[in-house]
Write an enzyme that holds these catalytic residues in place. Sequence first.
Site, PDB file in Angstrom:
ATOM      1  N   LYS A 149      28.111 -10.489 -33.218  1.00  0.00           N
ATOM      2  CA  LYS A 149      28.554 -11.803 -32.752  1.00  0.00           C
ATOM      3  C   LYS A 149      28.266 -12.925 -33.754  1.00  0.00           C
ATOM      4  CE  LYS A 149      29.337 -10.780 -28.021  1.00  0.00           C
ATOM      5  NZ  LYS A 149      28.651  -9.676 -27.352  1.00  0.00           N
ATOM      6  N   PHE A 153      24.533  -4.260 -21.473  1.00  0.00           N
ATOM      7  CA  PHE A 153      25.811  -4.143 -22.164  1.00  0.00           C
ATOM      8  C   PHE A 153      25.551  -3.855 -23.629  1.00  0.00           C
ATOM      9  CE2 PHE A 153      29.475  -5.620 -24.563  1.00  0.00           C
ATOM     10  CZ  PHE A 153      30.492  -4.935 -23.919  1.00  0.00           C
ATOM     11  N   ASP A 171      18.759  -4.688 -28.948  1.00  0.00           N
ATOM     12  CA  ASP A 171      20.145  -5.097 -29.159  1.00  0.00           C
ATOM     13  C   ASP A 171      20.156  -6.627 -29.118  1.00  0.00           C
ATOM     14  OD1 ASP A 171      22.753  -5.945 -28.848  1.00  0.00           O
ATOM     15  OD2 ASP A 171      23.321  -4.343 -27.463  1.00  0.00           O
TER      16      ASP A 171
HETATM   17  C1  PLP Z   1      28.969  -8.269 -27.279  1.00  0.00           C
HETATM   18  C2  PLP Z   1      27.852  -7.335 -27.212  1.00  0.00           C
HETATM   19  C3  PLP Z   1      27.969  -6.017 -27.689  1.00  0.00           C
HETATM   20  C4  PLP Z   1      29.259  -5.434 -28.197  1.00  0.00           C
HETATM   21  O1  PLP Z   1      29.752  -6.102 -29.311  1.00  0.00           O
HETATM   22  P1  PLP Z   1      31.275  -5.881 -29.764  1.00  0.00           P
HETATM   23  O2  PLP Z   1      31.382  -6.628 -31.047  1.00  0.00           O
HETATM   24  O3  PLP Z   1      32.140  -6.433 -28.668  1.00  0.00           O
HETATM   25  O4  PLP Z   1      31.474  -4.412 -29.927  1.00  0.00           O
HETATM   26  C5  PLP Z   1      26.839  -5.214 -27.646  1.00  0.00           C
HETATM   27  N1  PLP Z   1      25.665  -5.668 -27.165  1.00  0.00           N
HETATM   28  C6  PLP Z   1      25.526  -6.929 -26.713  1.00  0.00           C
HETATM   29  C7  PLP Z   1      24.187  -7.387 -26.218  1.00  0.00           C
HETATM   30  C8  PLP Z   1      26.613  -7.800 -26.702  1.00  0.00           C
HETATM   31  O5  PLP Z   1      26.475  -9.036 -26.203  1.00  0.00           O
END
Ligand code: PLP
Length: 389
Positions: A244, A130, A215
Site C-alpha cells: 500500500k 486480511f 503484516d
Molecule cells: C491490502 C492488504 C493486503 C493485500 O494487499 P494487495 O496489494 O491488495 O494484494 C494484505 N494485508 C493487509 C493488512 C492489507 O491491508
Amino acid sequence: MNAFSSLMEITPRPSQVMARGAGSYLWDESGRRYLDFIQGWAVNSLGHCPAEITRVLAAQGSTLITPSPALHNRPQLELAAELVRLSGMQQVHFSNSGAEANEVAIKLARKWGRLHRQGAYRIVTTHNAFHGRTLATMAASGKPGWEALFPPSPDGFSKVPFGDVEAMAAAVDERTVALMVEPIQGEAGVVVPPAGYLQQLRRLADDHGLLLIFDEIQTGVGRTGSIFHWQQSAVQPDVMTLGKGLGAGLPLSATLANGRACCFEFGDQGGTYNGNPLTTAVGRAVLKVVCQPDFLHAVQQREQQLVAGLRALQAQPDTGIKQIRGSGLLYAAVLDGNRAEQVVRTAFAEGLLVNAARPDVVRLMPSLRVSAAEIEQFLEIFAGCAGAR
Ligand SMILES: *Cc1c(COP(=O)(O)O)cnc(C)c1O
C-alpha cells in the site's frame, strides 16, 4: 449492454468515472470534486499525484523501467538498504502487491520450518484477518465465508481470535512454524488489539521457537504515526510485509526478514516485475518524504485533530457514532447499526469518499499529508452524513 459490462463483476461501483486527482481531492469526468478519505485504499500515502512521485516517474521512466529481474538496478538496491536501515532487519524482497508479499512471507516460514523445525509448516493467523486474495493468502485470512469461495483451500493455517494471546498459545503445536498478524486489523474495521498484545506474541514465538510475522501492509510506512507500527511497542518481528503506502499508488510491496528467517536460496522465489527500478525509485522517494524530520509529527497532530473532531461528533446523539478507534491516520467510526453503506452513499453524494469496512464501521484513511483545513472540511461534511439511515 452498458459501458461497464466488459468488466468482470468483482465489486459494485458508483457510475461516476474518476478522471483526475491532486492531494486530498479526486475529480470525476463531469468535473465534480470529492474530498478523498479513502486514497486508493490507504495507498496514496502522499495524496494524489504528489509532485515528488510524478517527478521520479518521469525521470526514472525515461532512464530505465526494467532491466530484467535477473539483473541489478540501483533504485532496488537503495530502497532495500533504506528499509534495512529503518527496520533493523536484514533482507528484503520486492513484489507488486500485498498478497504477493504475504505469499513470500508464508514461503519463508515454510522454508524455515523445513530447515529448523522438522518440517513444521502451519501458521496461526486470526479471525477477520486480511492478508490478500491469492489462494494461500485467502486461506491465511479470516474473512467470514472465504473458505467456501474457491475450494479446495490451501492447507496450513489455524485461526484464533485477534487480540487473544492465550488462544494463540493454545493453537501452537509441533507442526506450527509461525504466528502471523496485522498489528492493527485494517479490513476488519480498524481493530486495535489490547495493549501488550504484540509483546506477548513476541514472547510466545520466542518460547516456542516460532517466527513472528507482522503484516504491516496497511499500518506501515507512517500510516499510524511511526514508520512501522511495531516500533510503537518496540517489538521487532522476524518477517514483515509492506505494501500500500510504500508505493504511493504504484504497485510495490516488500517482504523483510531478519536473522534465521533470511533463508531463501537461489531458485526459491521470483517474479517478472519484482524490484523493477520504476516502482522501487518511487518507494525510495516515498521514504525520503516520510523520513523528513517533521513528517510523522504532522501525522500525529492531524490524528489529534481528527480524533477531537470525531469525539465532538460522537457527543451529538443524532450522529449515532458509538465508538472511535484507530491510530495515526487510520481510523474508524463504529455506528449504532448496520448502516455504514448508507453513510458512504450519503457522503459520496456530498462529495466525500469514505469506506464501509464492515456493515457498521466507516473507515477513514486520508493522505498522510492531509491539511488541518481538509480535516475540518471532512468533519463538517461527515457531521451531516454520519447519522444517515
Ligand atoms: C491490502 C492488504 C493486503 C493485500 O494487499 P494487495 O496489494 O491488495 O494484494 C494484505 N494485508 C493487509 C493488512 C492489507 O491491508
